[in-house]
Write a protein that holds these residues in place. Structure first.
Motif, PDB file in Angstrom:
ATOM      1  N   ASP A 116       0.835  -1.004   0.084  1.00 14.94           N
ATOM      2  CA  ASP A 116      -0.180   0.167   0.096  1.00 14.94           C
ATOM      3  C   ASP A 116       0.889   1.399  -0.028  1.00 14.94           C
ATOM      4  O   ASP A 116       1.306   1.719   0.977  1.00 14.94           O
ATOM      5  CB  ASP A 116      -0.992  -0.083   1.152  1.00 14.94           C
ATOM      6  CG  ASP A 116      -1.864   1.192   1.108  1.00 14.94           C
ATOM      7  OD1 ASP A 116      -1.675   2.216   0.628  1.00 14.94           O
ATOM      8  OD2 ASP A 116      -2.969   0.888   1.831  1.00 14.94           O
ATOM      9  N   LYS A 117       1.093   1.996  -1.303  1.00 14.44           N
ATOM     10  CA  LYS A 117       2.097   2.943  -1.199  1.00 14.44           C
ATOM     11  C   LYS A 117       1.547   4.052  -0.638  1.00 14.44           C
ATOM     12  O   LYS A 117       2.436   4.995  -0.143  1.00 14.44           O
ATOM     13  CB  LYS A 117       2.165   3.250  -2.830  1.00 14.44           C
ATOM     14  CG  LYS A 117       2.742   2.306  -3.547  1.00 14.44           C
ATOM     15  CD  LYS A 117       4.167   1.558  -3.317  1.00 14.44           C
ATOM     16  CE  LYS A 117       4.485   0.550  -4.158  1.00 14.44           C
ATOM     17  NZ  LYS A 117       5.984   0.152  -3.801  1.00 14.44           N
ATOM     18  N   LEU A 119      -0.109   4.186   2.250  1.00 16.24           N
ATOM     19  CA  LEU A 119       0.059   3.891   3.591  1.00 16.24           C
ATOM     20  C   LEU A 119       1.442   4.228   4.005  1.00 16.24           C
ATOM     21  O   LEU A 119       1.939   4.591   5.029  1.00 16.24           O
ATOM     22  CB  LEU A 119      -0.436   2.607   3.932  1.00 16.24           C
ATOM     23  CG  LEU A 119      -0.496   2.094   5.508  1.00 16.24           C
ATOM     24  CD1 LEU A 119      -1.525   3.222   6.396  1.00 16.24           C
ATOM     25  CD2 LEU A 119      -1.133   0.788   5.540  1.00 16.24           C
ATOM     26  N   ALA A 120       2.399   3.431   3.053  1.00 16.14           N
ATOM     27  CA  ALA A 120       3.639   3.401   3.377  1.00 16.14           C
ATOM     28  C   ALA A 120       4.313   4.995   3.274  1.00 16.14           C
ATOM     29  O   ALA A 120       5.243   5.344   4.060  1.00 16.14           O
ATOM     30  CB  ALA A 120       4.320   2.585   2.166  1.00 16.14           C
ATOM     31  N   LEU A 121       3.606   5.938   2.544  1.00 13.24           N
ATOM     32  CA  LEU A 121       4.090   7.310   2.591  1.00 13.24           C
ATOM     33  C   LEU A 121       3.904   7.795   3.966  1.00 13.24           C
ATOM     34  O   LEU A 121       4.714   8.711   4.441  1.00 13.24           O
ATOM     35  CB  LEU A 121       3.258   8.285   1.580  1.00 13.24           C
ATOM     36  CG  LEU A 121       3.860   7.734   0.153  1.00 13.24           C
ATOM     37  CD1 LEU A 121       2.811   8.459  -0.888  1.00 13.24           C
ATOM     38  CD2 LEU A 121       5.289   8.265  -0.103  1.00 13.24           C
ATOM     39  N   VAL A 122       2.693   7.535   4.586  1.00 13.06           N
ATOM     40  CA  VAL A 122       2.370   8.113   6.038  1.00 13.06           C
ATOM     41  C   VAL A 122       3.562   7.473   6.836  1.00 13.06           C
ATOM     42  O   VAL A 122       3.950   7.881   7.863  1.00 13.06           O
ATOM     43  CB  VAL A 122       0.944   7.459   6.402  1.00 13.06           C
ATOM     44  CG1 VAL A 122       0.723   8.050   7.840  1.00 13.06           C
ATOM     45  CG2 VAL A 122      -0.154   8.114   5.452  1.00 13.06           C
ATOM     46  N   GLY A 123       3.614   6.117   6.771  1.00 10.25           N
ATOM     47  CA  GLY A 123       4.687   5.494   7.577  1.00 10.25           C
ATOM     48  C   GLY A 123       6.236   6.089   7.489  1.00 10.25           C
ATOM     49  O   GLY A 123       6.879   6.043   8.606  1.00 10.25           O
ATOM     50  N   ALA A 199       0.774   1.790   9.235  1.00 11.76           N
ATOM     51  CA  ALA A 199       1.640   2.552   8.496  1.00 11.76           C
ATOM     52  C   ALA A 199       3.043   2.402   8.453  1.00 11.76           C
ATOM     53  O   ALA A 199       3.736   2.134   7.475  1.00 11.76           O
ATOM     54  CB  ALA A 199       1.228   4.005   8.620  1.00 11.76           C
ATOM     55  N   VAL A 200       3.686   2.675   9.832  1.00  9.91           N
ATOM     56  CA  VAL A 200       5.058   2.487   9.634  1.00  9.91           C
ATOM     57  C   VAL A 200       5.507   1.042   9.243  1.00  9.91           C
ATOM     58  O   VAL A 200       6.675   0.649   8.553  1.00  9.91           O
ATOM     59  CB  VAL A 200       5.803   2.846  11.039  1.00  9.91           C
ATOM     60  CG1 VAL A 200       5.597   1.546  12.235  1.00  9.91           C
ATOM     61  CG2 VAL A 200       6.922   3.166  11.069  1.00  9.91           C
ATOM     62  N   ALA A 202       3.820  -0.859   7.010  1.00 12.91           N
ATOM     63  CA  ALA A 202       4.057  -0.852   5.357  1.00 12.91           C
ATOM     64  C   ALA A 202       5.185  -0.383   5.092  1.00 12.91           C
ATOM     65  O   ALA A 202       5.773  -0.785   3.995  1.00 12.91           O
ATOM     66  CB  ALA A 202       2.607   0.012   5.114  1.00 12.91           C
ATOM     67  N   TYR A 203       5.741   0.695   5.502  1.00 12.09           N
ATOM     68  CA  TYR A 203       6.841   1.510   4.927  1.00 12.09           C
ATOM     69  C   TYR A 203       8.177   0.613   5.185  1.00 12.09           C
ATOM     70  O   TYR A 203       8.919   0.405   4.141  1.00 12.09           O
ATOM     71  CB  TYR A 203       7.124   2.744   5.620  1.00 12.09           C
ATOM     72  CG  TYR A 203       8.335   3.557   5.053  1.00 12.09           C
ATOM     73  CD1 TYR A 203       8.539   3.996   4.109  1.00 12.09           C
ATOM     74  CD2 TYR A 203       9.444   3.612   6.170  1.00 12.09           C
ATOM     75  CE1 TYR A 203       9.935   4.510   3.748  1.00 12.09           C
ATOM     76  CE2 TYR A 203      10.642   4.157   5.897  1.00 12.09           C
ATOM     77  CZ  TYR A 203      10.790   4.664   4.456  1.00 12.09           C
ATOM     78  OH  TYR A 203      12.084   5.193   4.084  1.00 12.09           O
ATOM     79  N   ILE A 204       8.454  -0.083   6.424  1.00 14.17           N
ATOM     80  CA  ILE A 204       9.200  -1.026   6.741  1.00 14.17           C
ATOM     81  C   ILE A 204       9.388  -2.026   5.723  1.00 14.17           C
ATOM     82  O   ILE A 204      10.675  -2.384   5.247  1.00 14.17           O
ATOM     83  CB  ILE A 204       9.444  -1.166   8.156  1.00 14.17           C
ATOM     84  CG1 ILE A 204       9.569  -0.050   9.142  1.00 14.17           C
ATOM     85  CG2 ILE A 204      10.125  -2.572   8.299  1.00 14.17           C
ATOM     86  CD1 ILE A 204       9.359  -0.504  10.399  1.00 14.17           C
ATOM     87  N   GLN A 205       8.202  -2.648   5.337  1.00 14.47           N
ATOM     88  CA  GLN A 205       8.309  -3.765   4.529  1.00 14.47           C
ATOM     89  C   GLN A 205       8.927  -3.418   3.081  1.00 14.47           C
ATOM     90  O   GLN A 205       9.706  -4.050   2.492  1.00 14.47           O
ATOM     91  CB  GLN A 205       6.792  -4.241   4.050  1.00 14.47           C
ATOM     92  CG  GLN A 205       7.057  -5.580   3.119  1.00 14.47           C
ATOM     93  CD  GLN A 205       5.347  -5.996   3.187  1.00 14.47           C
ATOM     94  OE1 GLN A 205       5.272  -6.671   4.189  1.00 14.47           O
ATOM     95  NE2 GLN A 205       4.937  -6.226   1.889  1.00 14.47           N
ATOM     96  N   GLY A 206       8.720  -2.209   2.606  1.00 13.96           N
ATOM     97  CA  GLY A 206       9.332  -1.900   1.332  1.00 13.96           C
ATOM     98  C   GLY A 206      10.810  -1.016   1.555  1.00 13.96           C
ATOM     99  O   GLY A 206      11.396  -0.553   0.688  1.00 13.96           O
ATOM    100  N   LEU A 207      11.203  -0.933   2.683  1.00 19.12           N
ATOM    101  CA  LEU A 207      12.240  -0.118   2.952  1.00 19.12           C
ATOM    102  C   LEU A 207      13.668  -0.926   2.554  1.00 19.12           C
ATOM    103  O   LEU A 207      13.850  -2.129   2.779  1.00 19.12           O
ATOM    104  CB  LEU A 207      12.373   0.305   4.288  1.00 19.12           C
ATOM    105  CG  LEU A 207      13.692   0.987   4.811  1.00 19.12           C
ATOM    106  CD1 LEU A 207      13.806   2.300   3.982  1.00 19.12           C
ATOM    107  CD2 LEU A 207      13.613   1.348   6.551  1.00 19.12           C
ATOM    108  N   ARG A 208      14.640  -0.341   1.859  1.00 18.63           N
ATOM    109  CA  ARG A 208      15.769  -0.979   1.394  1.00 18.63           C
ATOM    110  C   ARG A 208      17.061   0.153   1.153  1.00 18.63           C
ATOM    111  O   ARG A 208      16.784   1.259   1.301  1.00 18.63           O
ATOM    112  CB  ARG A 208      15.350  -1.781   0.038  1.00 18.63           C
ATOM    113  CG  ARG A 208      15.264  -1.048  -1.160  1.00 18.63           C
ATOM    114  CD  ARG A 208      14.790  -1.492  -2.487  1.00 18.63           C
ATOM    115  NE  ARG A 208      13.637  -2.465  -2.379  1.00 18.63           N
ATOM    116  CZ  ARG A 208      13.137  -3.041  -3.452  1.00 18.63           C
ATOM    117  NH1 ARG A 208      13.817  -3.287  -4.364  1.00 18.63           N
ATOM    118  NH2 ARG A 208      11.858  -3.742  -3.187  1.00 18.63           N
TER     119      ARG A 208
END
Length: 208
Positions: A116-117, A119-123, A199-200, A202-208
């Motif tokens: 969820d892009k 949601l990830a931006l909020v995270g 939210a956070v 969701a962001y962590i899952q895509g963090l690289r």
């Protein structure tokens, strides 16, 4: 991990076998010695390379060895409560746990993707700047701007499953996980809303 197999630490080479390699010192882990445990009991939940494909099972690849070792010891002592893991580590020796920690820390973590892009931006805002007015610090201040962790205390987060991250934050908030030093994560999680945690995560899952 159904960690039910204990390894016998190799004996150090004596003068009679001076040309043979000595065993790893007791204070360090031997990744090679962990392979039988990994293949027989860890891989089913966490994958042989530590990159679990099940969202509720954490990825172990690339986590700092000190952190992995602490969690295994906490499961065994009961400082970290988990009905499955407490049984899985029961027969592990201290050296077994060091070996497993060394093995998984040496594995290459595979990146994840935020589903969820929006949601990830909020995270991302929470991860990098905390929650102003709520007393929540930036996650990056302890786990690093790229989520790679800061040994020894703070684990790698980048690419971790969102479902697992959310579950752990919620466990800290509820107090059902209480093996954080100085109650740091419990204090932070208590100030997060359910929406903040999702939210956070969701962001962590895509963090690289």
């Amino acid at each position: 991990m159904k960690l039910v197999v204990s390894l016998v630490a190799a004996l150090a080479a004596t003068s009679a076998f001076a040309n043979e390699p000595a065993a790893a010192p007791a204070s360090k882990g031997d990744p090679k010695a962990a392979e039988s445990i990994v293949n027989q009991v860890c891989a089913g939940c966490h994958a042989a390379d530590g990159n679990s494909t099940v969202a509720t099972n954490p990825k172990l690849a690339g986590l700092n060895a000190e952190y992995i070792n602490k969690q295994l010891n906490d499961f065994k002592s009961g400082n970290r409560k988990n009905a499955v893991m407490s049984g899985m580590v029961a027969s592990l020796s201290p050296q077994d746990m060091l070996n497993l920690a060394a093995y998984f820390s040496a594995q290459q973590p595979k990146p994840g993707t935020s589903k969820d892009k929006d949601l990830a931006l909020v995270g991302e805002k929470i991860f990098r700047g905390g929650v102003q007015g709520a007393g929540v610090p930036a996650c990056a201040s302890c786990h690093g701007p790229q989520g790679k962790g800061i040994p020894v205390q703070f684990p790698r987060l980048a690419g971790q499953h969102a479902d697992y991250v959310y579950a752990q934050l919620n466990n800290f908030r509820l107090g059902t996980r209480a093996n954080d030093g100085a109650k740091m994560m419990r204090t932070i999680a208590a100030k997060l809303t359910d929406a903040d945690m999702k939210a956070v995560a969701a962001y962590i899952q895509g963090l690289r």
